[in-house]
Design an enzyme around this catalytic site. Structure first.
Site, mmCIF file in Angstrom:
data_model
loop_
_atom_site.group_PDB
_atom_site.id
_atom_site.type_symbol
_atom_site.label_atom_id
_atom_site.label_comp_id
_atom_site.label_asym_id
_atom_site.label_seq_id
_atom_site.Cartn_x
_atom_site.Cartn_y
_atom_site.Cartn_z
ATOM 1 N N LEU A 147 0.252 7.483 6.575
ATOM 2 C CA LEU A 147 1.737 6.835 6.783
ATOM 3 C C LEU A 147 1.597 5.268 6.669
ATOM 4 O O LEU A 147 2.739 4.583 6.199
ATOM 5 C CB LEU A 147 2.375 7.123 8.079
ATOM 6 C CG LEU A 147 3.376 8.339 8.104
ATOM 7 C CD1 LEU A 147 4.433 7.984 7.178
ATOM 8 C CD2 LEU A 147 3.031 9.626 7.617
ATOM 9 N N CYS A 148 0.383 4.694 6.909
ATOM 10 C CA CYS A 148 0.109 3.340 6.630
ATOM 11 C C CYS A 148 0.383 2.691 5.332
ATOM 12 O O CYS A 148 1.123 1.886 5.059
ATOM 13 C CB CYS A 148 -1.080 2.853 7.241
ATOM 14 S SG CYS A 148 -1.398 3.182 8.883
ATOM 15 N N ASP A 149 -0.399 3.442 4.293
ATOM 16 C CA ASP A 149 -0.430 3.230 3.107
ATOM 17 C C ASP A 149 1.029 3.356 2.561
ATOM 18 O O ASP A 149 1.429 2.522 1.669
ATOM 19 C CB ASP A 149 -1.310 4.156 2.112
ATOM 20 C CG ASP A 149 -2.128 3.529 1.031
ATOM 21 O OD1 ASP A 149 -1.635 2.306 0.567
ATOM 22 O OD2 ASP A 149 -3.082 3.978 0.748
#
EC number: 3.4.19.3
Length: 208
Positions: A147-149
């Site tokens: 989810l960060c990327d």
């Protein structure tokens, strides 16, 4: 009178082994500190869900028209405050908090493989590490295909590169929420300064 700048800073909700997500705790601490009276700071908690990111991010960009959006995420492997240089479009296989994963395995079908921030994170890193901040800062070019990327890529696409992503270590390993908030504040002010500087440089070329 110069208009106030607007900066949005997001953290993530808990997921996996992170029952408390250091990113959101640090962002809430940052909200208490503020970024100075000439900057409007908006904070938001991002769900660890691919579909929620797809609906939340466009509304944040549209509603606030920010100069800069900074996403903060936690990494169990991080021991430094890590500045991510780019977001990736493909390779999303891990299920989110709703046990969902995009069928296409990508953020944006037909989008570029990788989008870089307009800000040179190496410069930001060098400046912060020589500033006596007392917190180690490093740079990474792989935000982890989760989810960060996914969030970073989406934001870089929406904001034409005017975004940054910061990975923080879990709380107490080694930094407290207050220390992380201080570090985020220093990072964001440095990012803004560099953006200003780069804008100025473009004008100079224009005038000649």
């Amino acid at each position: 009178m110069e208009q106030k700048k607007t900066v949005i800073v997001t953290g993530f909700e808990p997921f996996g082994e992170h029952a408390v997500n250091a990113s959101w705790v640090a962002v809430q601490e940052l909200e208490k500190l503020g970024l100075g009276h000439d900057i409007n700071l908006h904070v938001a908690e991002v769900p660890v869900e691919y579909q929620a990111v797809q609906s939340l991010l466009p509304s944040l960009w549209k509603q606030h028209l920010p100069q800069l959006v900074v996403h903060v995420g936690v990494s169990g492997m991080a021991t430094t405050v890590t500045l991510e240089q780019c977001g990736h479009n493909q390779g999303y296989m891990r299920l989110d908090n709703c046990s969902f994963c995009p069928k296409s395995r990508c953020c944006l079908e037909g989008g570029p493989d990788c989008i870089h921030s307009v800000i040179d994170m190496d410069t930001v890193c060098k400046r912060l590490n020589s500033s006596g901040l007392g917190i180690s800062v490093s740079v990474s070019k792989d935000a982890g295909r989760y989810l960060c990327d996914y969030t970073y890529y989406t934001s870089l696409f929406l904001g034409e590169g005017r975004s940054a992503f910061v990975h923080v270590p879990p709380l107490g390993k080694p930094y407290s929420a207050e220390q992380l908030a201080q570090a985020l504040r220093a990072v964001i002010l440095e990012l803004l300064e560099l953006m200003e500087h780069n804008k100025g440089k473009k004008h100079c070329l224009h005038d000649q």
